[in-house]
Design an enzyme around this catalytic site. Structure first.
Site, PDB file in Angstrom:
ATOM      1  CG  ASN A   1      -0.211  -0.032   2.517  1.00  0.00           C
ATOM      2  OD1 ASN A   1       0.496   0.914   2.845  1.00  0.00           O
ATOM      3  ND2 ASN A   1      -0.345  -1.123   3.266  1.00  0.00           N
TER       4      ASN A   1
ATOM      5  CE  LYS B   1       8.657 -12.681 -13.530  1.00  0.00           C
ATOM      6  NZ  LYS B   1       9.477 -12.029 -14.521  1.00  0.00           N
TER       7      LYS B   1
ATOM      8  N   PRO C   1      -3.330 -11.263  10.537  1.00  0.00           N
ATOM      9  CG  PRO C   1      -1.382 -11.489  11.798  1.00  0.00           C
ATOM     10  CD  PRO C   1      -1.955 -11.740  10.431  1.00  0.00           C
ATOM     11  CG  ASP C   2      -6.705  -5.878  13.742  1.00  0.00           C
ATOM     12  OD1 ASP C   2      -5.871  -5.247  14.444  1.00  0.00           O
ATOM     13  OD2 ASP C   2      -7.653  -5.335  13.159  1.00  0.00           O
ATOM     14  CB  ILE C   3      -0.732  -6.150  14.821  1.00  0.00           C
ATOM     15  CG1 ILE C   3      -0.272  -6.959  13.600  1.00  0.00           C
ATOM     16  CG2 ILE C   3       0.353  -6.129  15.887  1.00  0.00           C
ATOM     17  CD1 ILE C   3       0.867  -6.334  12.830  1.00  0.00           C
TER      18      ILE C   3
ATOM     19  CG  PHE D   1      -2.342   6.350  13.556  1.00  0.00           C
ATOM     20  CD1 PHE D   1      -1.804   6.200  14.812  1.00  0.00           C
ATOM     21  CD2 PHE D   1      -2.095   7.529  12.857  1.00  0.00           C
ATOM     22  CE1 PHE D   1      -1.021   7.197  15.382  1.00  0.00           C
ATOM     23  CE2 PHE D   1      -1.313   8.533  13.412  1.00  0.00           C
ATOM     24  CZ  PHE D   1      -0.781   8.369  14.673  1.00  0.00           C
TER      25      PHE D   1
ATOM     26  CE  LYS E   1     -10.659   1.659  11.407  1.00  0.00           C
ATOM     27  NZ  LYS E   1      -9.894   2.166  10.266  1.00  0.00           N
TER      28      LYS E   1
HETATM   29  O1  C5P Z   1      -8.642  -1.809  10.414  1.00  0.00           O
HETATM   30  P1  C5P Z   1      -7.739  -0.701  10.022  1.00  0.00           P
HETATM   31  O2  C5P Z   1      -6.598  -1.158   9.142  1.00  0.00           O
HETATM   32  O3  C5P Z   1      -8.394   0.506   9.458  1.00  0.00           O
HETATM   33  O4  C5P Z   1      -7.109  -0.228  11.410  1.00  0.00           O
HETATM   34  C1  C5P Z   1      -6.065   0.658  11.489  1.00  0.00           C
HETATM   35  C2  C5P Z   1      -5.331   0.484  12.794  1.00  0.00           C
HETATM   36  O5  C5P Z   1      -5.167  -0.891  13.111  1.00  0.00           O
HETATM   37  C3  C5P Z   1      -3.919   1.030  12.709  1.00  0.00           C
HETATM   38  O6  C5P Z   1      -3.554   1.437  14.004  1.00  0.00           O
HETATM   39  C4  C5P Z   1      -3.129  -0.181  12.258  1.00  0.00           C
HETATM   40  O7  C5P Z   1      -1.745  -0.071  12.590  1.00  0.00           O
HETATM   41  C5  C5P Z   1      -3.811  -1.288  13.003  1.00  0.00           C
HETATM   42  N1  C5P Z   1      -3.806  -2.585  12.300  1.00  0.00           N
HETATM   43  C6  C5P Z   1      -3.081  -3.619  12.795  1.00  0.00           C
HETATM   44  N2  C5P Z   1      -3.109  -4.853  12.168  1.00  0.00           N
HETATM   45  C7  C5P Z   1      -3.824  -5.025  11.070  1.00  0.00           C
HETATM   46  C8  C5P Z   1      -4.592  -3.971  10.549  1.00  0.00           C
HETATM   47  C9  C5P Z   1      -4.546  -2.747  11.177  1.00  0.00           C
HETATM   48  O8  C5P Z   1      -2.393  -3.448  13.817  1.00  0.00           O
HETATM   49  N3  C5P Z   1      -3.847  -6.212  10.485  1.00  0.00           N
END
Ligand code: C5P
Length: 455
Positions: A260, A338, A356-358, A375, A389
């Site tokens: 991104n 490749k 994973p959502d960290i 953020f 959020k």
């Molecule tokens: O869900 P979204 O990507 O909009 O959320 C943004 C926030 O969540 C940011 O603080 C980003 O660093 C964190 N995040 C994360 N792991 C992910 C997706 C987002 O820690 N997989």
């Protein structure tokens, strides 16, 4: 507590003149400084100046018998708490990497049993040369902390990385070394720290260590130990802060990836401001070509999974600020080779898997930091999305910014801090100013949530 002792090795090069300011700053802060200057260094600064400023004898030659009688080179290399090489020239670093000991400076560097911090200075081509890249990697692998040089115009008129970091930045790295000790160089205990600018292991282990020095006390509580007094305004002194920044790259095959547009600028500005405010800072960075801010421990990662693992390893911390634009999805399978067009016109399928959502994971972790900040970059309904959020992720604040007008990568930011208490909206500011203002707010909040012991 005895004053901390620095052995400062001054290499040859135009930047050697900055060592004078460094010695002055270190003395002012209460460090005991002993200088060693190479023959080339003597072309730029005189031992007399350094002796006057350090208020200590300056050593120049291995074969000065008088010095050996007064103090052997082994003793000289070991009586310091930290060895600092500034400027670390290409030549000096090459010798250090190869283990060459053919003058006093290089002999001390090979003989020392103390951590070594090197502040490089050289022409940009020399810094970028494959041989120097190799030497820097070797030194970091050996446990030497090699700072990133500054970027800018050089004495020779060229432009780029290679300038000696400013003396205040070198001093900040030295201060950081004393609040979170560096590993021993030469593999004596530091272990490989290849891509780190400052060693991670010490960031991790220092969480469990008793306060290594009065430097962990807050300003104003120093009962006469002004040797360690932090600089004027360091509201995060004694705090450990973890920051994620930049994008992640999710490989599809060895040459392609999902990414991104995150530039990492806001996250790096936050890391810089946190270090300036006196915190120990662990910056877990996705792939961005930004220099590491002074005094910051940086770990480079590529993927969301790597970032998640490093975040977990970095705990516990007082606050975590998740600025990274983590990819929501990765390729379900990464091709080992490749993927080729076969001429049939068939498009290869690309199956995705969720990352994973960290941030959300950290919110549920038994080691959840007392202050957890996420953020949110949004293009519409900014506050409503940020509030949703906040609840979904389980964090304490969401720093929301509207990216519809100024897309990622810009130099300024307008943010709204959304929390249970409401919305705190700030004017549009340069990213560094947003970062500094955020540090003030974080310091106040941490004082409420997790007050520091004042002993
Ligand atoms: O869900 P979204 O990507 O909009 O959320 C943004 C926030 O969540 C940011 O603080 C980003 O660093 C964190 N995040 C994360 N792991 C992910 C997706 C987002 O820690 N997989």
């Amino acid at each position: 507590m005895a004053a901390p002792r620095i052995l400062l090795i001054i290499g040859g090069g135009i930047a050697a003149y900055k060592s004078i300011e460094l010695v002055r700053l270190l003395r002012k802060a209460g460090y005991v400084v002993r200088c060693v200057i190479t023959r080339a260094g003597e072309q730029f600064v005189t031992p007399l100046t350094l002796a006057a400023l350090s208020e200590n004898k300056v050593y120049t030659s291995l074969f000065d018998l008088k010095d050996e009688v007064e103090m052997g080179h082994i003793q000289l290399s070991r009586e310091a708490d930290l060895v600092v090489v500034a400027p670390a020239t290409a030549d000096l670093m090459a010798k250090m990497a190869a283990g060459i000991a053919n003058d006093l400076a290089t002999t001390l560097l090979l003989a020392t049993d103390k951590p070594v911090l090197a502040a490089p200075a050289m022409n940009v081509r020399m810094w970028l040369h494959a041989a120097t890249r190799r030497n820097v990697a070797t030194l970091r692998g050996d446990g030497v902390t090699v700072m990133e040089p500054d970027e800018g115009e050089m004495a020779c008129g060229e432009y780029g990385p290679g300038r000696l970091p400013e003396p205040v930045a070198i001093k900040a790295a030295i201060d950081a070394a004393f609040s979170s000790p560096l590993p021993l160089a030469g593999g004596v205990g530091g272990g490989p720290v290849s891509s780190l600018v400052l060693p991670l292991d010490d960031f991790r282990s220092s969480a469990d260590m008793p306060s290594p020095s009065p430097s962990r006390k807050r300003e104003g509580d120093l009962d006469g130990q002004s040797d360690f007094a932090p600089a004027n305004h360091r509201p995060l002194f004694g705090r450990r802060i973890l920051i994620t920044a930049g994008p992640t790259h999710e490989p599809i095959d060895p040459v392609r990836y999902i990414a991104n547009r995150s530039s990492g600028k806001q996250g790096f500005a936050i890391a810089a401001a946190a270090a300036e405010a006196g915190a120990e800072v662990l910056l877990i960075a996705g792939p961005v070509p930004l220099p590491t801010p002074p005094g910051v421990i940086r770990i480079d990662v590529e993927t969301a999974n790597e970032m998640a693992a490093e975040v977990e390893q970095g705990l516990p911390v007082d606050a975590a600020i998740m600025v990274a634009a983590v990819a929501d999805w990765r390729a379900a399978d990464t091709a080992p080779q490749k993927i080729k067009k076969d001429g049939s016109g068939q498009v290869p399928p690309l199956a995705l898997a969720e990352n994973p959502d960290i941030l959300a994971g950290l919110a549920k972790s038994p080691q959840r930091p007392p202050l957890l900040i996420g953020f949110a970059a949004e293009t519409n309904d900014l506050i409503a999305h940020a509030q949703a959020k906040l609840a979904r992720k389980g964090c304490d604040w969401i720093v929301a910014n509207d990216v519809s007008a100024d897309p990622m990568g810009g130099e300024s930011n307008q943010v709204h801090i959304v929390s249970q208490d409401g919305v705190d909206s700030w004017d549009r500011l340069p990213k560094a100013a947003v970062a500094r203002k955020l540090m003030e707010k974080i310091a106040d909040e941490l004082e409420k949530r997790a007050p520091l012991e004042r002993d």
